[in-house]
Write a protein that holds these residues in place. Structure first.
Motif, PDB file in Angstrom:
ATOM      1  N   LYS A   1      10.071  22.479 -12.146  1.00  0.00           N
ATOM      2  CA  LYS A   1      11.144  22.183 -11.187  1.00  0.00           C
ATOM      3  C   LYS A   1      11.260  23.285 -10.141  1.00  0.00           C
ATOM      4  O   LYS A   1      11.407  23.002  -8.945  1.00  0.00           O
ATOM      5  CB  LYS A   1      12.474  22.003 -11.916  1.00  0.00           C
ATOM      6  CG  LYS A   1      13.605  21.646 -10.985  1.00  0.00           C
ATOM      7  CD  LYS A   1      14.878  21.323 -11.714  1.00  0.00           C
ATOM      8  CE  LYS A   1      15.955  20.949 -10.697  1.00  0.00           C
ATOM      9  NZ  LYS A   1      17.205  20.580 -11.321  1.00  0.00           N
ATOM     10  N   ALA A   2      11.177  24.544 -10.564  1.00  0.00           N
ATOM     11  CA  ALA A   2      11.248  25.660  -9.618  1.00  0.00           C
ATOM     12  C   ALA A   2      10.097  25.586  -8.616  1.00  0.00           C
ATOM     13  O   ALA A   2      10.311  25.763  -7.411  1.00  0.00           O
ATOM     14  CB  ALA A   2      11.222  26.986 -10.376  1.00  0.00           C
TER      15      ALA A   2
ATOM     16  N   VAL B   1      10.904  27.709  -5.313  1.00  0.00           N
ATOM     17  CA  VAL B   1      11.587  28.949  -5.697  1.00  0.00           C
ATOM     18  C   VAL B   1      10.888  29.548  -6.911  1.00  0.00           C
ATOM     19  O   VAL B   1      10.154  28.866  -7.627  1.00  0.00           O
ATOM     20  CB  VAL B   1      13.085  28.709  -6.010  1.00  0.00           C
ATOM     21  CG1 VAL B   1      13.822  28.257  -4.770  1.00  0.00           C
ATOM     22  CG2 VAL B   1      13.271  27.728  -7.141  1.00  0.00           C
ATOM     23  N   LYS B   2      11.128  30.828  -7.132  1.00  0.00           N
ATOM     24  CA  LYS B   2      10.554  31.499  -8.292  1.00  0.00           C
ATOM     25  C   LYS B   2      11.455  31.263  -9.501  1.00  0.00           C
ATOM     26  O   LYS B   2      12.681  31.272  -9.393  1.00  0.00           O
ATOM     27  CB  LYS B   2      10.426  33.000  -8.043  1.00  0.00           C
ATOM     28  CG  LYS B   2       9.436  33.336  -6.954  1.00  0.00           C
ATOM     29  CD  LYS B   2       9.362  34.832  -6.766  1.00  0.00           C
ATOM     30  CE  LYS B   2       8.384  35.173  -5.664  1.00  0.00           C
ATOM     31  NZ  LYS B   2       8.316  36.621  -5.427  1.00  0.00           N
ATOM     32  N   LEU B   3      10.823  31.078 -10.647  1.00  0.00           N
ATOM     33  CA  LEU B   3      11.590  30.861 -11.876  1.00  0.00           C
ATOM     34  C   LEU B   3      12.470  32.070 -12.191  1.00  0.00           C
ATOM     35  O   LEU B   3      13.595  31.919 -12.650  1.00  0.00           O
ATOM     36  CB  LEU B   3      10.657  30.550 -13.046  1.00  0.00           C
ATOM     37  CG  LEU B   3      11.317  30.165 -14.364  1.00  0.00           C
ATOM     38  CD1 LEU B   3      12.302  29.010 -14.189  1.00  0.00           C
ATOM     39  CD2 LEU B   3      10.263  29.814 -15.407  1.00  0.00           C
ATOM     40  N   SER B   4      12.003  33.258 -11.905  1.00  0.00           N
ATOM     41  CA  SER B   4      12.821  34.450 -12.147  1.00  0.00           C
ATOM     42  C   SER B   4      14.102  34.419 -11.310  1.00  0.00           C
ATOM     43  O   SER B   4      15.166  34.840 -11.785  1.00  0.00           O
ATOM     44  CB  SER B   4      12.033  35.733 -11.881  1.00  0.00           C
ATOM     45  OG  SER B   4      11.530  35.748 -10.569  1.00  0.00           O
ATOM     46  N   ASP B   5      14.025  33.884 -10.079  1.00  0.00           N
ATOM     47  CA  ASP B   5      15.233  33.745  -9.255  1.00  0.00           C
ATOM     48  C   ASP B   5      16.197  32.736  -9.861  1.00  0.00           C
ATOM     49  O   ASP B   5      17.417  32.940  -9.871  1.00  0.00           O
ATOM     50  CB  ASP B   5      14.871  33.322  -7.827  1.00  0.00           C
ATOM     51  CG  ASP B   5      14.140  34.415  -7.065  1.00  0.00           C
ATOM     52  OD1 ASP B   5      14.327  35.612  -7.385  1.00  0.00           O
ATOM     53  OD2 ASP B   5      13.373  34.060  -6.145  1.00  0.00           O
ATOM     54  N   VAL B   6      15.652  31.638 -10.395  1.00  0.00           N
ATOM     55  CA  VAL B   6      16.476  30.624 -11.059  1.00  0.00           C
ATOM     56  C   VAL B   6      17.187  31.232 -12.267  1.00  0.00           C
ATOM     57  O   VAL B   6      18.392  31.027 -12.472  1.00  0.00           O
ATOM     58  CB  VAL B   6      15.620  29.413 -11.500  1.00  0.00           C
ATOM     59  CG1 VAL B   6      16.422  28.444 -12.352  1.00  0.00           C
ATOM     60  CG2 VAL B   6      15.026  28.704 -10.291  1.00  0.00           C
ATOM     61  N   LEU B   7      16.462  32.018 -13.046  1.00  0.00           N
ATOM     62  CA  LEU B   7      17.046  32.633 -14.242  1.00  0.00           C
ATOM     63  C   LEU B   7      18.122  33.645 -13.879  1.00  0.00           C
ATOM     64  O   LEU B   7      19.187  33.677 -14.515  1.00  0.00           O
ATOM     65  CB  LEU B   7      15.949  33.289 -15.080  1.00  0.00           C
ATOM     66  CG  LEU B   7      14.934  32.311 -15.668  1.00  0.00           C
ATOM     67  CD1 LEU B   7      13.777  33.063 -16.305  1.00  0.00           C
ATOM     68  CD2 LEU B   7      15.585  31.371 -16.657  1.00  0.00           C
ATOM     69  N   ARG B   8      17.877  34.459 -12.851  1.00  0.00           N
ATOM     70  CA  ARG B   8      18.904  35.417 -12.429  1.00  0.00           C
ATOM     71  C   ARG B   8      20.157  34.688 -11.948  1.00  0.00           C
ATOM     72  O   ARG B   8      21.280  35.084 -12.277  1.00  0.00           O
ATOM     73  CB  ARG B   8      18.366  36.329 -11.324  1.00  0.00           C
ATOM     74  CG  ARG B   8      17.523  37.478 -11.861  1.00  0.00           C
ATOM     75  CD  ARG B   8      17.209  38.503 -10.775  1.00  0.00           C
ATOM     76  NE  ARG B   8      16.284  37.970  -9.790  1.00  0.00           N
ATOM     77  CZ  ARG B   8      14.954  38.015  -9.912  1.00  0.00           C
ATOM     78  NH1 ARG B   8      14.408  38.560 -10.970  1.00  0.00           N
ATOM     79  NH2 ARG B   8      14.186  37.520  -8.968  1.00  0.00           N
ATOM     80  N   ASP B   9      19.974  33.615 -11.175  1.00  0.00           N
ATOM     81  CA  ASP B   9      21.127  32.827 -10.712  1.00  0.00           C
ATOM     82  C   ASP B   9      21.889  32.229 -11.891  1.00  0.00           C
ATOM     83  O   ASP B   9      23.124  32.206 -11.897  1.00  0.00           O
ATOM     84  CB  ASP B   9      20.681  31.720  -9.759  1.00  0.00           C
ATOM     85  CG  ASP B   9      20.238  32.248  -8.406  1.00  0.00           C
ATOM     86  OD1 ASP B   9      20.512  33.436  -8.086  1.00  0.00           O
ATOM     87  OD2 ASP B   9      19.593  31.478  -7.665  1.00  0.00           O
ATOM     88  N   ALA B  10      21.156  31.739 -12.892  1.00  0.00           N
ATOM     89  CA  ALA B  10      21.803  31.151 -14.073  1.00  0.00           C
ATOM     90  C   ALA B  10      22.598  32.212 -14.830  1.00  0.00           C
ATOM     91  O   ALA B  10      23.719  31.954 -15.289  1.00  0.00           O
ATOM     92  CB  ALA B  10      20.764  30.506 -14.984  1.00  0.00           C
ATOM     93  N   LEU B  11      22.046  33.410 -14.962  1.00  0.00           N
ATOM     94  CA  LEU B  11      22.770  34.489 -15.644  1.00  0.00           C
ATOM     95  C   LEU B  11      24.011  34.912 -14.862  1.00  0.00           C
ATOM     96  O   LEU B  11      25.076  35.129 -15.455  1.00  0.00           O
ATOM     97  CB  LEU B  11      21.847  35.688 -15.870  1.00  0.00           C
ATOM     98  CG  LEU B  11      20.792  35.490 -16.950  1.00  0.00           C
ATOM     99  CD1 LEU B  11      19.783  36.634 -16.916  1.00  0.00           C
ATOM    100  CD2 LEU B  11      21.426  35.374 -18.319  1.00  0.00           C
ATOM    101  N   ARG B  12      23.879  34.996 -13.540  1.00  0.00           N
ATOM    102  CA  ARG B  12      25.060  35.331 -12.728  1.00  0.00           C
ATOM    103  C   ARG B  12      26.154  34.280 -12.888  1.00  0.00           C
ATOM    104  O   ARG B  12      27.333  34.601 -13.018  1.00  0.00           O
ATOM    105  CB  ARG B  12      24.668  35.451 -11.252  1.00  0.00           C
ATOM    106  CG  ARG B  12      23.984  36.733 -10.912  1.00  0.00           C
ATOM    107  CD  ARG B  12      23.759  36.861  -9.400  1.00  0.00           C
ATOM    108  NE  ARG B  12      22.781  37.905  -9.161  1.00  0.00           N
ATOM    109  CZ  ARG B  12      21.499  37.702  -8.894  1.00  0.00           C
ATOM    110  NH1 ARG B  12      21.018  36.478  -8.773  1.00  0.00           N
ATOM    111  NH2 ARG B  12      20.674  38.711  -8.720  1.00  0.00           N
TER     112      ARG B  12
END
Length: 74
Positions: A23-24, A29-40
């Motif tokens: 999906k990313a 988009v980068k998966l790491s960006d998705v994960l950081r957004d999810a954590l935020r």
């Protein structure tokens, strides 16, 4: 690795990881960006914060399912 970040290791089921990666990629988009957004989002959402506090309390007090056999609650 991005400047100012630390490499972390987490365990994620393969099907979840690859679906999120697909999906990313499709969204450009980068998966790491998705994960950081999810954590935020997780740490700033009131419902998640309350749930996290409840989860933390439940981890500190084992349930009968997590206690060793033969040990009774006091």
């Amino acid at each position: 690795m991005s400047r100012g970040t630390t490499h972390r290791t987490v365990r994620v089921e393969d099907d979840l990881w690859f679906a999120a990666k697909e999906k990313a990629d499709a969204e450009g988009v980068k998966l790491s960006d998705v994960l950081r957004d999810a954590l935020r989002s997780y740490i700033t959402t009131d419902a998640c914060t309350a749930s996290g506090e409840q989860l933390q309390r439940s981890r500190s007090q084992p349930t009968s399912a997590t206690k060793a056999p033969g040990i009774r609650a006091g």
